[in-house]
Design an enzyme around this catalytic site. Structure first.
Site, short mmCIF file in Angstrom:
data_model
loop_
_atom_site.label_atom_id
_atom_site.label_comp_id
_atom_site.label_asym_id
_atom_site.label_seq_id
_atom_site.Cartn_x
_atom_site.Cartn_y
_atom_site.Cartn_z
N CYS A 94 19.87 18.26 30.54
CA CYS A 94 20.95 19.21 30.79
C CYS A 94 20.41 20.44 31.53
O CYS A 94 19.89 20.30 32.63
CB CYS A 94 21.67 19.58 29.50
SG CYS A 94 23.30 20.34 29.82
N HIS A 200 23.52 14.25 28.42
CA HIS A 200 22.75 14.30 27.18
C HIS A 200 22.49 12.88 26.68
O HIS A 200 23.35 12.28 26.03
CB HIS A 200 23.53 15.07 26.10
CG HIS A 200 23.58 16.54 26.34
ND1 HIS A 200 22.57 17.39 25.93
CD2 HIS A 200 24.51 17.31 26.94
CE1 HIS A 200 22.88 18.63 26.27
NE2 HIS A 200 24.05 18.61 26.89
N GLU A 202 20.70 12.04 24.25
CA GLU A 202 20.66 12.07 22.79
C GLU A 202 22.06 12.07 22.18
O GLU A 202 22.22 11.86 20.97
CB GLU A 202 19.88 13.29 22.30
CG GLU A 202 20.59 14.61 22.35
CD GLU A 202 20.65 15.27 23.72
OE1 GLU A 202 21.08 16.43 23.81
OE2 GLU A 202 20.27 14.61 24.73
#
EC number: 4.3.2.10
Length: 220
Positions: A94, A200, A202
């Site tokens: 990001c 992202h 994750e």
């Protein structure tokens, strides 16, 4: 866990990954996702640990200028640059991707970045901002990060700024993955030891997990 999951998770097993804590980023979610992918993960501000890790993750959320201020205050910039210069893997996420570029322009204020990639970060020319939610991406031929992922894979984005100019990146030998929101923008980059994603991983469920495993497979 399927055969593909077991194999890719195994590639990350035991690799020492540092998630850099410089005051900004989804530290714990990144830690959990990397651990799930099989890495030995430490979240720390310790620059010696960051320099010596097998792989370094540079997260980032919020404003470009604030993230750069945190990196400068922590003294992390030279450590990140030295890792890239010596071929040691770095993954930006990001705003942690955005700060790798030469500069960021937010609200007319230009902030100098780390300069490891050419070009700058500007506001997306889209009617609806932030760009938030799931989006497909278009990786280039030979991408390592997206190897084996289905063409319709979706990743989770949340941002209002991005890199629009891909010409300088192509000239610098950077593999560029794009996405579209209002216009085409840079969704991920790959060049040697340096990889980064605007989205992202994750927070991108199994597709993000597969991408992290692909990255871990590049970490010696």
């Amino acid at each position: 866990m399927g055969a593909h999951d077991a194999g890719t998770a195994g590639r990350g097993r035991g690799k020492r990954i540092v998630v850099l804590d410089y005051g900004s980023g989804n530290l714990r979610s990144a830690e959990r996702a990397l651990a799930h992918a099989g890495a030995d993960v430490t979240v720390t501000a310790d620059l010696t640990a960051a320099a010596g890790a097998d792989g370094l993750v540079v997260p980032g959320v919020g404003a470009y200028a604030a993230c750069m201020a945190g990196i400068e205050a922590s003294g992390a910039g030279p450590v990140i640059a030295e890792r890239v210069a010596t071929g040691r893997p770095v993954l930006g996420i990001c705003v942690g991707m955005q700060v790798l570029f030469a500069h960021g322009d937010e609200h007319g204020v230009v902030t100098k970045g780390l300069g490891l990639l050419p070009g700058g970060v500007t506001r997306l020319p889209a009617e609806r901002l932030p760009h938030m939610g799931w989006n497909t991406v278009t990786p280039p031929a030979g991408s390592v990060l997206f190897a084996g992922l289905p063409a319709d894979s979706r990743f989770y984005f949340v941002h209002s700024y991005g890199v629009l100019d891909r010409a300088a990146l192509a000239e610098a030998g950077v593999r560029v993955t794009t996405a579209h929101h209002g216009t085409d923008f840079v969704a991920a980059v790959e060049r040697g030891p340096l990889s980064a994603a605007q989205f992202h991983p994750e927070k991108s469920a199994e597709t993000g997990a597969l991408l992290l495993r692909n990255w871990l497979a590049t970490v010696d």
